[in-house]
Design a protein around this motif. Structure first.
Motif, PDB file in Angstrom:
ATOM      1  N   VAL A  49       0.846  -1.196   0.000  1.00  0.00           N
ATOM      2  CA  VAL A  49       0.000   0.000   0.000  1.00  0.00           C
ATOM      3  C   VAL A  49       0.884   1.250   0.000  1.00  0.00           C
ATOM      4  O   VAL A  49       1.821   1.367   0.797  1.00  0.00           O
ATOM      5  N   ARG A  50       0.605   2.133  -0.930  1.00  0.00           N
ATOM      6  CA  ARG A  50       1.315   3.417  -1.007  1.00  0.00           C
ATOM      7  C   ARG A  50       0.301   4.542  -0.943  1.00  0.00           C
ATOM      8  O   ARG A  50      -0.901   4.316  -1.130  1.00  0.00           O
ATOM      9  N   ASP A  51       0.778   5.743  -0.722  1.00  0.00           N
ATOM     10  CA  ASP A  51      -0.090   6.915  -0.718  1.00  0.00           C
ATOM     11  C   ASP A  51      -0.203   7.416  -2.160  1.00  0.00           C
ATOM     12  O   ASP A  51       0.814   7.721  -2.793  1.00  0.00           O
ATOM     13  N   ALA A  52      -1.442   7.478  -2.684  1.00  0.00           N
ATOM     14  CA  ALA A  52      -1.640   7.839  -4.099  1.00  0.00           C
ATOM     15  C   ALA A  52      -1.111   9.236  -4.426  1.00  0.00           C
ATOM     16  O   ALA A  52      -0.876   9.555  -5.584  1.00  0.00           O
ATOM     17  N   ARG A  53      -0.893  10.069  -3.404  1.00  0.00           N
ATOM     18  CA  ARG A  53      -0.369  11.424  -3.676  1.00  0.00           C
ATOM     19  C   ARG A  53       1.130  11.395  -3.920  1.00  0.00           C
ATOM     20  O   ARG A  53       1.675  12.266  -4.586  1.00  0.00           O
ATOM     21  N   ILE A  54       1.799  10.387  -3.340  1.00  0.00           N
ATOM     22  CA  ILE A  54       3.255  10.298  -3.481  1.00  0.00           C
ATOM     23  C   ILE A  54       3.659   8.837  -3.707  1.00  0.00           C
ATOM     24  O   ILE A  54       4.307   8.208  -2.870  1.00  0.00           O
ATOM     25  N   PRO A  55       3.293   8.291  -4.866  1.00  0.00           N
ATOM     26  CA  PRO A  55       3.472   6.843  -5.058  1.00  0.00           C
ATOM     27  C   PRO A  55       4.926   6.368  -5.116  1.00  0.00           C
ATOM     28  O   PRO A  55       5.164   5.175  -4.977  1.00  0.00           O
ATOM     29  N   LEU A  56       5.868   7.284  -5.318  1.00  0.00           N
ATOM     30  CA  LEU A  56       7.266   6.836  -5.264  1.00  0.00           C
ATOM     31  C   LEU A  56       7.826   6.974  -3.858  1.00  0.00           C
ATOM     32  O   LEU A  56       8.433   6.053  -3.316  1.00  0.00           O
ATOM     33  N   SER A  57       7.619   8.151  -3.253  1.00  0.00           N
ATOM     34  CA  SER A  57       8.188   8.392  -1.916  1.00  0.00           C
ATOM     35  C   SER A  57       7.629   7.438  -0.873  1.00  0.00           C
ATOM     36  O   SER A  57       8.278   7.181   0.134  1.00  0.00           O
ATOM     37  N   SER A  58       6.416   6.943  -1.111  1.00  0.00           N
ATOM     38  CA  SER A  58       5.792   6.091  -0.097  1.00  0.00           C
ATOM     39  C   SER A  58       6.045   4.609  -0.353  1.00  0.00           C
ATOM     40  O   SER A  58       5.359   3.766   0.207  1.00  0.00           O
ATOM     41  N   HIS A  59       7.047   4.301  -1.167  1.00  0.00           N
ATOM     42  CA  HIS A  59       7.314   2.867  -1.408  1.00  0.00           C
ATOM     43  C   HIS A  59       7.888   2.225  -0.139  1.00  0.00           C
ATOM     44  O   HIS A  59       8.410   2.915   0.746  1.00  0.00           O
ATOM     45  N   CYS A  60       7.773   0.918  -0.078  1.00  0.00           N
ATOM     46  CA  CYS A  60       8.247   0.199   1.114  1.00  0.00           C
ATOM     47  C   CYS A  60       9.642  -0.346   0.820  1.00  0.00           C
ATOM     48  O   CYS A  60       9.795  -1.266   0.021  1.00  0.00           O
ATOM     49  N   GLN A  61      10.626   0.241   1.502  1.00  0.00           N
ATOM     50  CA  GLN A  61      12.011  -0.083   1.153  1.00  0.00           C
ATOM     51  C   GLN A  61      12.391  -1.538   1.435  1.00  0.00           C
ATOM     52  O   GLN A  61      13.258  -2.092   0.759  1.00  0.00           O
ATOM     53  N   LEU A  62      11.733  -2.127   2.409  1.00  0.00           N
ATOM     54  CA  LEU A  62      12.036  -3.511   2.775  1.00  0.00           C
ATOM     55  C   LEU A  62      11.962  -4.453   1.558  1.00  0.00           C
ATOM     56  O   LEU A  62      12.725  -5.410   1.448  1.00  0.00           O
ATOM     57  N   LEU A  63      11.042  -4.122   0.637  1.00  0.00           N
ATOM     58  CA  LEU A  63      10.836  -5.011  -0.513  1.00  0.00           C
ATOM     59  C   LEU A  63      12.025  -5.051  -1.455  1.00  0.00           C
ATOM     60  O   LEU A  63      12.188  -6.002  -2.210  1.00  0.00           O
ATOM     61  N   SER A  64      12.880  -4.011  -1.375  1.00  0.00           N
ATOM     62  CA  SER A  64      14.022  -4.017  -2.296  1.00  0.00           C
ATOM     63  C   SER A  64      15.027  -5.108  -1.909  1.00  0.00           C
ATOM     64  O   SER A  64      15.955  -5.381  -2.660  1.00  0.00           O
ATOM     65  N   SER A 285       6.957  11.864 -11.847  1.00  0.00           N
ATOM     66  CA  SER A 285       7.780  11.954 -10.654  1.00  0.00           C
ATOM     67  C   SER A 285       6.933  12.535  -9.548  1.00  0.00           C
ATOM     68  O   SER A 285       6.116  13.401  -9.773  1.00  0.00           O
ATOM     69  N   ASP A 286       7.105  12.027  -8.320  1.00  0.00           N
ATOM     70  CA  ASP A 286       6.389  12.681  -7.239  1.00  0.00           C
ATOM     71  C   ASP A 286       7.327  13.679  -6.595  1.00  0.00           C
ATOM     72  O   ASP A 286       7.204  14.018  -5.450  1.00  0.00           O
ATOM     73  N   HIS A 287       8.281  14.142  -7.383  1.00  0.00           N
ATOM     74  CA  HIS A 287       9.205  15.192  -6.996  1.00  0.00           C
ATOM     75  C   HIS A 287      10.109  14.788  -5.867  1.00  0.00           C
ATOM     76  O   HIS A 287      10.525  15.586  -5.063  1.00  0.00           O
ATOM     77  N   THR A 288      10.382  13.530  -5.801  1.00  0.00           N
ATOM     78  CA  THR A 288      11.341  13.086  -4.811  1.00  0.00           C
ATOM     79  C   THR A 288      12.573  12.539  -5.504  1.00  0.00           C
ATOM     80  O   THR A 288      13.591  12.366  -4.898  1.00  0.00           O
ATOM     81  N   GLN A 289      12.438  12.272  -6.761  1.00  0.00           N
ATOM     82  CA  GLN A 289      13.573  11.773  -7.514  1.00  0.00           C
ATOM     83  C   GLN A 289      13.664  12.526  -8.820  1.00  0.00           C
ATOM     84  O   GLN A 289      12.655  12.937  -9.368  1.00  0.00           O
ATOM     85  N   ALA A 290      14.905  12.694  -9.315  1.00  0.00           N
ATOM     86  CA  ALA A 290      15.064  13.364 -10.598  1.00  0.00           C
ATOM     87  C   ALA A 290      14.502  12.480 -11.690  1.00  0.00           C
ATOM     88  O   ALA A 290      13.984  12.926 -12.677  1.00  0.00           O
ATOM     89  N   GLU A 291      14.625  11.185 -11.535  1.00  0.00           N
ATOM     90  CA  GLU A 291      14.044  10.253 -12.482  1.00  0.00           C
ATOM     91  C   GLU A 291      13.528   9.051 -11.699  1.00  0.00           C
ATOM     92  O   GLU A 291      13.874   8.873 -10.539  1.00  0.00           O
ATOM     93  N   PRO A 292      12.679   8.251 -12.290  1.00  0.00           N
ATOM     94  CA  PRO A 292      12.062   7.183 -11.511  1.00  0.00           C
ATOM     95  C   PRO A 292      13.102   6.262 -10.890  1.00  0.00           C
ATOM     96  O   PRO A 292      14.083   5.915 -11.521  1.00  0.00           O
ATOM     97  N   GLN A 293      12.866   5.906  -9.646  1.00  0.00           N
ATOM     98  CA  GLN A 293      13.757   4.973  -8.982  1.00  0.00           C
ATOM     99  C   GLN A 293      13.549   3.585  -9.555  1.00  0.00           C
ATOM    100  O   GLN A 293      12.551   3.315 -10.193  1.00  0.00           O
ATOM    101  N   LYS A 294      14.509   2.733  -9.317  1.00  0.00           N
ATOM    102  CA  LYS A 294      14.353   1.343  -9.724  1.00  0.00           C
ATOM    103  C   LYS A 294      13.310   0.710  -8.834  1.00  0.00           C
ATOM    104  O   LYS A 294      13.370   0.859  -7.629  1.00  0.00           O
ATOM    105  N   LEU A 295      12.333   0.044  -9.407  1.00  0.00           N
ATOM    106  CA  LEU A 295      11.272  -0.498  -8.553  1.00  0.00           C
ATOM    107  C   LEU A 295      11.433  -1.977  -8.293  1.00  0.00           C
ATOM    108  O   LEU A 295      11.980  -2.672  -9.066  1.00  0.00           O
TER     109      LEU A 295
END
Ligand SMILES: Nc1nc2c(ncn2[C@@H]2O[C@H](COP(=O)(O)OP(=O)(O)OP(=O)(O)O)[C@@H](O)[C@H]2O)c(=O)[nH]1
Length: 295
Positions: A49-64, A285-295
């Protein structure tokens, strides 16, 4: 106020968060992260589950820590009622391009959750078709604090196709506007024939977040609480609004005497200058990264 003042606001908040030294990471969160990590390989699906307003910043890092091919992951962009709808479409396309399954939902909306439930059931049927197993399907809901995991688990449980007898003893997990309220992993039934259970889990964050803009977004949307002064946050928020097209629209409306223009809906989109919009066609971009992070 222009870009310069926005970066001043950002610096102040970044400093405040540095002083706070990952104050969000409690012993409890460490234990929860460990327990969740152990269960990840055992469940059939991960509902991240992520926040639809910030779908990149709210990713769950554990999954990486897990190879993407080892997970059946569905990214759930929750709180769509608070997000910009055209941006949401772009995010869905973006995740599609990344070969990720994503779904936007408002956990407070019955019709919306029903559709999501149907979508999940179709995913389960597809899995059963492939592995021919009759066993119970488990879906673990994971994510950062306060994104609405418990609200979603409860709604799915209430609307799930389960017997009347089972409905009689509906459980429910704690939903709260403050992060960190869910303390344990609990299991809720959301479907019969085949049996489907969701596991609701406590919100988790990594011990450190190096990107101060990500921290700020998390503070603004409620995943991190009480670590940044409200004044600093408000200043940053205003700085974003001031550089935005959305703000100009509100300003225009308010000069026409319409004071209903402050809807709060365009926050994420609001930091789009025309230039940014152009860039965003290529990379949402949700303005947290210059380009999309690796998902
Ligand atoms: N507007 C809106 N609010 C929501 C939605 N889903 C949840 N919320 C609200 O968001 C807040 C957090 O919801 P929870 O379900 O407690 O979040 P959580 O992810 O379980 O939180 P933790 O226990 O910190 O992990 C509550 O105030 C909910 O009412 C949604 O789709 N839209």
């Amino acid at each position: 106020m222009g870009m310069a003042s926005r970066s001043i606001g950002l610096k102040e908040i970044g400093e405040a968060l540095k002083k706070a030294k990952s104050g969000w990471y409690s012993l409890h969160m460490a234990a929860a992260s460990h327990a969740i990590a152990q269960r990840i390989p055992l469940v059939d699906f991960i509902l991240e589950v992520r926040d639809a307003r910030i779908p990149l910043s709210s990713h769950c890092q554990l999954l990486s820590n897990f190879p993407p091919s080892s997970l059946r992951r569905i990214i759930v962009m929750n709180k769509t009622d608070l997000a910009n709808h055209s941006q949401l479409k772009e995010w869905t396309q973006y995740f599609e391009q990344q070969n990720c399954i994503s779904y936007g939902v408002n956990s407070h909306n019955k019709e919306n959750v029903k559709k999501f439930l149907n979508f999940l059931q179709a995913q389960v049927r597809e899995l059963k078709r492939i592995d021919h197993s009759g066993h119970t399907t488990t879906m673990m809901i994971i994510g950062i604090p306060n994104v609405g995991k418990s609200a979603l688990a409860n709604s799915l449980h209430q609307l799930g196709r389960i017997s009347a007898a089972e409905k009689g003893k509906l459980k429910h997990t704690i939903v709260s506007p403050h992060p960190g309220e869910t303390k344990n992993i609990s299991s809720l039934k959301i479907g019969s024939h085949p049996n489907i259970y969701v596991l609701d889990t406590p919100g988790i964050l990594p011990p450190q977040i190096h990107d101060s803009e990500v921290c700020t977004k998390l503070a603004l949307t409620g995943a991190i609480e009480n670590l940044v002064g409200e004044k600093e946050l408000a200043r940053y928020f205003l700085a974003i609004l001031n550089t935005s097209d959305g703000y100009k629209k509100w300003e225009r409306l308010s000069t026409h005497g319409n004071d209903k223009s402050f809807t709060g809906q365009e926050v994420e989109g609001s930091s789009d200058s025309k230039l940014n919009m152009k860039r965003k066609r290529q990379y949402p971009s949700d303005h947290t990264q210059a380009e999309p992070q690796k998902l």
